[in-house]
Design a protein around this motif. Structure first.
Motif, short mmCIF file in Angstrom:
data_model
loop_
_atom_site.label_atom_id
_atom_site.label_comp_id
_atom_site.label_asym_id
_atom_site.label_seq_id
_atom_site.Cartn_x
_atom_site.Cartn_y
_atom_site.Cartn_z
N ARG A 1 34.36 -58.11 -70.07
CA ARG A 1 34.41 -57.03 -71.05
C ARG A 1 35.79 -57.01 -71.71
N VAL A 2 35.81 -56.72 -72.99
CA VAL A 2 37.08 -56.68 -73.72
C VAL A 2 38.04 -55.69 -73.10
N ALA A 3 37.51 -54.61 -72.50
CA ALA A 3 38.36 -53.60 -71.88
C ALA A 3 39.24 -54.18 -70.78
N LEU A 4 38.84 -55.32 -70.21
CA LEU A 4 39.63 -55.95 -69.16
C LEU A 4 40.95 -56.53 -69.68
N TRP B 1 47.48 -56.54 -67.54
CA TRP B 1 48.15 -57.81 -67.81
C TRP B 1 48.82 -58.38 -66.57
N LEU B 2 49.42 -57.53 -65.77
CA LEU B 2 50.06 -58.02 -64.54
C LEU B 2 49.02 -58.63 -63.60
N TRP C 1 46.17 -60.04 -64.45
CA TRP C 1 45.79 -61.34 -65.01
C TRP C 1 46.88 -62.38 -64.74
N PHE C 2 48.14 -61.98 -64.87
CA PHE C 2 49.25 -62.91 -64.64
C PHE C 2 49.23 -63.40 -63.19
N LEU C 3 49.03 -62.48 -62.25
CA LEU C 3 49.00 -62.85 -60.84
C LEU C 3 47.81 -63.75 -60.53
N PHE C 4 46.68 -63.50 -61.16
CA PHE C 4 45.53 -64.38 -60.97
C PHE C 4 45.82 -65.77 -61.53
N GLY C 5 46.56 -65.83 -62.64
CA GLY C 5 46.94 -67.13 -63.20
C GLY C 5 47.79 -67.92 -62.22
N ILE C 6 48.75 -67.24 -61.58
CA ILE C 6 49.58 -67.90 -60.57
C ILE C 6 48.73 -68.38 -59.41
N TRP C 7 47.82 -67.49 -58.97
CA TRP C 7 46.93 -67.82 -57.85
C TRP C 7 46.08 -69.05 -58.19
N TYR C 8 45.58 -69.11 -59.40
CA TYR C 8 44.77 -70.25 -59.83
C TYR C 8 45.58 -71.55 -59.77
N LEU C 9 46.82 -71.50 -60.27
CA LEU C 9 47.66 -72.70 -60.28
C LEU C 9 48.00 -73.15 -58.87
N VAL C 10 48.30 -72.19 -57.99
CA VAL C 10 48.60 -72.53 -56.60
C VAL C 10 47.39 -73.19 -55.94
N ALA C 11 46.19 -72.73 -56.27
CA ALA C 11 44.96 -73.28 -55.68
C ALA C 11 44.73 -74.74 -56.07
N GLN C 12 45.40 -75.22 -57.12
CA GLN C 12 45.25 -76.61 -57.54
C GLN C 12 46.20 -77.55 -56.82
#
Length: 318
Positions: free
Chosen positions: A7-10, A16-17, A19-30
């Motif tokens: 949803r756009v509301a997300l 934003w913080l 989403w940023f932390l999930f981005g870090i988590w995603y990169l670490v998982a690789q």
């Protein structure tokens, strides 16, 4: 439940913080598997040092369950356990963000016939899980091996909730998600011959349970396993997931059904569940989640095993 939809509301700035932390988590998982294990152990050491309340809970649980161990041995077990908790964070990232192809190379499974046989006969299965630190990645392995409907508790943060559901549901196209409180939905799934994930090894109070022995301690034990098996006309099939860190793989073991459940006696069934859980905890104590207050609810008149929780201060209204 419907599949999770973006949803756009997300995208609101308040998230934003997250989403940023999930981005870090995603990169670490690789990262390579070995690197993630090292990082997980480091996080575990930091948790051991700074998560004071969790350390006290784990220390108390280990003292209650393994009084025969010398204090030095229990301290070593505590350190290994916190390392395992740190690794669990890495494994959650693997489960949510690594490809199914990559994950399939990471596990072997034994005893799948115990799950397939009732499925082929149209009989439902209460797939009994336990709160080991491999719980999240183990659920991904199971959903890749057999259709499994999972129990789900919504998260307060809608972004985390969205990512959690996406991560958990992506490996099983024919699997469904059930709200944890949706008892009727779970029973319908069992009656239709589905396998439903269920973990009965936490303290949910005594309202929906009985006191049954675990490590010789009277422990609040939910009777849901017995009731779901009886009303859903289902088999109770336990499974465990063991991290074989030196080999870089996981052993998923589907155990034979506990055919004595349901017996018609909920207390007796709770005893059988706890006996099975205790045996698995003794086999692999370093990978169990000892940081939970498993013996929180006490029989009337007994003092709490744990120090009282600090009450959060309420924010003053301006």
């Amino acid at each position: 439940m419907e599949k999770p939809h973006f949803r756009v509301a997300l995208l609101h700035p308040r998230y934003w913080l997250t989403w940023f932390l999930f981005g870090i988590w995603y990169l670490v998982a690789q990262l390579p598997y070995g690197w993630q294990m090292s990082l997980g152990r480091l996080i575990g050491r930091l948790m051991l040092r700074f998560a004071h309340s969790r350390r006290l809970i784990a220390e108390r649980n280990l003292a209650l369950c393994f009084p025969e161990l010398p204090s030095k041995k229990r301290e070593q077990l505590l350190r290994r356990n916190f390392a395992s908790n740190g690794i669990a964070l890495m494994e959650t990232g693997m489960a949510w963000f690594r490809s199914s192809r990559w994950l399939r190379r990471r596990f072997t499974i034994e005893g799948l016939e115990h799950l397939q046989q009732p499925y082929e006969q149209g009989q439902g299965v209460v797939l009994m899980a336990m709160h080991f630190t491999t719980l999240e990645i183990g659920a991904a392995f199971m959903s890749m091996s057999h259709p499994v409907d999972g129990m789900y508790r919504p998260h307060k943060n809608p972004v985390y909730d969205y990512m959690q559901r996406k991560g958990r549901e992506r490996h099983g196209e024919s699997s469904n998600v059930l709200q944890r409180k949706d008892v009727r939905g779970m029973l319908r799934a069992l009656q239709k011959g589905r396998a439903v994930w269920y973990a009965p090894d936490q303290d949910y109070g005594i309202k929906q349970g009985v006191f049954a022995p675990l490590f010789g301690i009277q422990t609040a034990t939910v009777t849901g396993t017995s009731r779901f098996a009886r009303v859903g006309r289902a088999k109770v099939v336990p499974y465990t997931v063991t991290r074989l860190e030196e080999k870089g793989i996981y052993l998923v073991r589907v155990h034979p059904p506990i055919d004595e459940i349901p017996s018609g006696d909920e207390y007796r069934d709770a005893v059988l569940v706890n006996q099975f859980v205790e045996a698995r905890m003794r086999e692999n104590p370093s990978q169990y989640m000892w940081v939970h207050r498993r013996f929180k609810t006490r029989p009337e008149g007994e003092e709490s095993f744990y120090p009282p929780r600090k009450k959060r201060r309420k924010k003053r209204k301006i």
